[in-house]
Design a protein around this motif. Structure first.
Motif, mmCIF file in Angstrom:
data_model
loop_
_atom_site.group_PDB
_atom_site.id
_atom_site.type_symbol
_atom_site.label_atom_id
_atom_site.label_comp_id
_atom_site.label_asym_id
_atom_site.label_seq_id
_atom_site.Cartn_x
_atom_site.Cartn_y
_atom_site.Cartn_z
ATOM 1 N N LEU A 6 63.138 47.534 -7.430
ATOM 2 C CA LEU A 6 63.050 46.427 -6.486
ATOM 3 C C LEU A 6 64.076 46.610 -5.372
ATOM 4 C CD1 LEU A 6 61.790 43.736 -5.667
ATOM 5 C CD2 LEU A 6 63.406 42.602 -7.219
ATOM 6 N N ALA A 7 65.270 47.007 -5.723
ATOM 7 C CA ALA A 7 66.310 47.248 -4.724
ATOM 8 C C ALA A 7 65.879 48.353 -3.758
ATOM 9 C CB ALA A 7 67.627 47.613 -5.411
ATOM 10 N N GLN A 8 65.322 49.412 -4.289
ATOM 11 C CA GLN A 8 64.883 50.526 -3.448
ATOM 12 C C GLN A 8 63.719 50.111 -2.544
ATOM 13 O OE1 GLN A 8 63.733 54.014 -5.637
ATOM 14 N NE2 GLN A 8 63.783 55.300 -3.829
ATOM 15 N N GLU A 21 68.493 35.589 -7.869
ATOM 16 C CA GLU A 21 67.986 35.048 -9.137
ATOM 17 C C GLU A 21 68.866 33.893 -9.622
ATOM 18 O OE1 GLU A 21 66.632 36.598 -13.548
ATOM 19 O OE2 GLU A 21 67.135 38.062 -12.013
ATOM 20 N N GLN A 22 70.167 34.048 -9.548
ATOM 21 C CA GLN A 22 71.090 32.989 -9.964
ATOM 22 C C GLN A 22 70.893 31.718 -9.134
ATOM 23 O OE1 GLN A 22 74.870 34.853 -9.386
ATOM 24 N NE2 GLN A 22 74.879 35.826 -11.400
ATOM 25 N N GLN A 23 70.507 31.879 -7.891
ATOM 26 C CA GLN A 23 70.332 30.747 -6.986
ATOM 27 C C GLN A 23 68.936 30.133 -7.070
ATOM 28 O OE1 GLN A 23 72.893 29.352 -5.241
ATOM 29 N NE2 GLN A 23 74.031 30.801 -6.497
ATOM 30 N N GLY A 24 68.084 30.667 -7.932
ATOM 31 C CA GLY A 24 66.745 30.106 -8.110
ATOM 32 C C GLY A 24 65.732 30.560 -7.081
ATOM 33 N N LEU A 25 66.033 31.612 -6.349
ATOM 34 C CA LEU A 25 65.126 32.116 -5.325
ATOM 35 C C LEU A 25 64.214 33.219 -5.844
ATOM 36 C CD1 LEU A 25 67.682 32.358 -2.384
ATOM 37 C CD2 LEU A 25 66.156 30.454 -2.959
ATOM 38 N N LEU A 26 64.492 33.712 -7.023
ATOM 39 C CA LEU A 26 63.772 34.848 -7.587
ATOM 40 C C LEU A 26 63.769 34.697 -9.098
ATOM 41 C CD1 LEU A 26 62.581 37.700 -6.914
ATOM 42 C CD2 LEU A 26 64.888 38.594 -7.183
ATOM 43 N N GLU A 27 62.693 35.124 -9.717
ATOM 44 C CA GLU A 27 62.599 35.052 -11.174
ATOM 45 C C GLU A 27 62.318 36.432 -11.746
ATOM 46 O OE1 GLU A 27 59.588 32.266 -12.243
ATOM 47 O OE2 GLU A 27 60.624 30.591 -11.290
ATOM 48 N N SER A 28 62.793 36.644 -12.946
ATOM 49 C CA SER A 28 62.510 37.888 -13.654
ATOM 50 C C SER A 28 62.180 37.574 -15.107
ATOM 51 C CB SER A 28 63.719 38.836 -13.597
ATOM 52 O OG SER A 28 64.783 38.318 -14.367
ATOM 53 N N ASP A 40 55.149 42.322 -8.907
ATOM 54 C CA ASP A 40 54.979 42.920 -7.581
ATOM 55 C C ASP A 40 55.274 41.947 -6.439
ATOM 56 O OD1 ASP A 40 54.303 45.333 -8.749
ATOM 57 O OD2 ASP A 40 52.148 44.948 -8.665
ATOM 58 N N LEU A 41 55.077 40.646 -6.665
ATOM 59 C CA LEU A 41 55.360 39.658 -5.622
ATOM 60 C C LEU A 41 56.847 39.552 -5.309
ATOM 61 C CD1 LEU A 41 52.892 36.771 -6.544
ATOM 62 C CD2 LEU A 41 52.687 38.452 -4.694
ATOM 63 N N ALA A 42 57.691 40.023 -6.199
ATOM 64 C CA ALA A 42 59.132 39.958 -5.973
ATOM 65 C C ALA A 42 59.535 40.735 -4.723
ATOM 66 C CB ALA A 42 59.886 40.480 -7.194
ATOM 67 N N VAL A 43 58.783 41.766 -4.379
ATOM 68 C CA VAL A 43 59.096 42.533 -3.166
ATOM 69 C C VAL A 43 58.996 41.621 -1.947
ATOM 70 C CG1 VAL A 43 58.355 44.426 -1.663
ATOM 71 C CG2 VAL A 43 58.411 44.751 -4.149
ATOM 72 N N HIS A 44 57.896 40.881 -1.813
ATOM 73 C CA HIS A 44 57.737 39.967 -0.682
ATOM 74 C C HIS A 44 58.822 38.901 -0.697
ATOM 75 C CE1 HIS A 44 53.979 41.802 0.311
ATOM 76 N NE2 HIS A 44 53.451 41.471 -0.851
ATOM 77 N N ARG A 45 59.110 38.389 -1.878
ATOM 78 C CA ARG A 45 60.098 37.324 -2.004
ATOM 79 C C ARG A 45 61.466 37.810 -1.523
ATOM 80 N NH1 ARG A 45 60.818 32.393 -5.754
ATOM 81 N NH2 ARG A 45 58.602 32.343 -5.406
ATOM 82 N N ASP A 70 56.692 34.166 -1.710
ATOM 83 C CA ASP A 70 55.910 35.280 -2.246
ATOM 84 C C ASP A 70 54.912 35.841 -1.238
ATOM 85 O OD1 ASP A 70 57.204 35.159 -4.682
ATOM 86 O OD2 ASP A 70 55.722 33.819 -5.556
ATOM 87 N N MET A 71 54.791 35.195 -0.096
ATOM 88 C CA MET A 71 53.844 35.634 0.916
ATOM 89 C C MET A 71 54.389 36.848 1.653
ATOM 90 S SD MET A 71 52.915 31.946 2.510
ATOM 91 C CE MET A 71 51.162 32.070 2.779
ATOM 92 N N LYS A 72 53.483 37.639 2.220
ATOM 93 C CA LYS A 72 53.927 38.716 3.093
ATOM 94 C C LYS A 72 54.673 38.078 4.259
ATOM 95 C CE LYS A 72 50.270 41.954 2.079
ATOM 96 N NZ LYS A 72 49.148 42.732 2.599
ATOM 97 N N THR A 73 55.662 38.770 4.757
ATOM 98 C CA THR A 73 56.528 38.204 5.781
ATOM 99 C C THR A 73 55.730 37.695 6.976
ATOM 100 O OG1 THR A 73 58.302 39.664 5.070
ATOM 101 C CG2 THR A 73 58.544 38.654 7.238
ATOM 102 N N GLU A 74 54.724 38.440 7.405
ATOM 103 C CA GLU A 74 53.961 38.018 8.586
ATOM 104 C C GLU A 74 53.134 36.751 8.335
ATOM 105 O OE1 GLU A 74 51.731 41.420 6.552
ATOM 106 O OE2 GLU A 74 53.767 41.086 7.244
#
Length: 91
Positions: A6-8, A21-28, A40-45, A70-74
């Protein structure tokens, strides 16, 4: 995908991803060994969170648009699930 992938994929550091994740913006999910696994939606997030932070929004501001992350940036600005004032700040 694991946190390194995900980082890459997003250019975010592992530390930033853990912070989101700690701030509630991302889940794992966790594997049996305790490793973080993201869908896979985590990339957009993550890309959207990074763009919003780069635009000057705070984590508290971003929490208001979590349904749209989770939406594409555009497609983000067309999201109907967030307060108008937050999208106005982003614009």
């Amino acid at each position: 995908m694991q946190i390194g992938a995900l980082a890459q994929s997003t250019g975010a550091s592992r530390r930033s991803i853990r912070y989101y994740e700690q701030q509630g913006l991302l889940e794992s999910q966790r594997t049996g060994k305790g490793w973080r696994v993201y869908d896979d939606l985590a990339v957009h997030r993550v890309l959207n969170v990074r763009a919003l932070i780069g635009a000057g929004l705070t984590v508290d501001d971003i929490r208001q648009v979590v349904p749209c992350l989770d939406m594409k940036t555009e497609d983000f600005l067309a999201c109907q699930g967030s307060p108008d004032e937050v999208l106005a700040m982003y614009e």
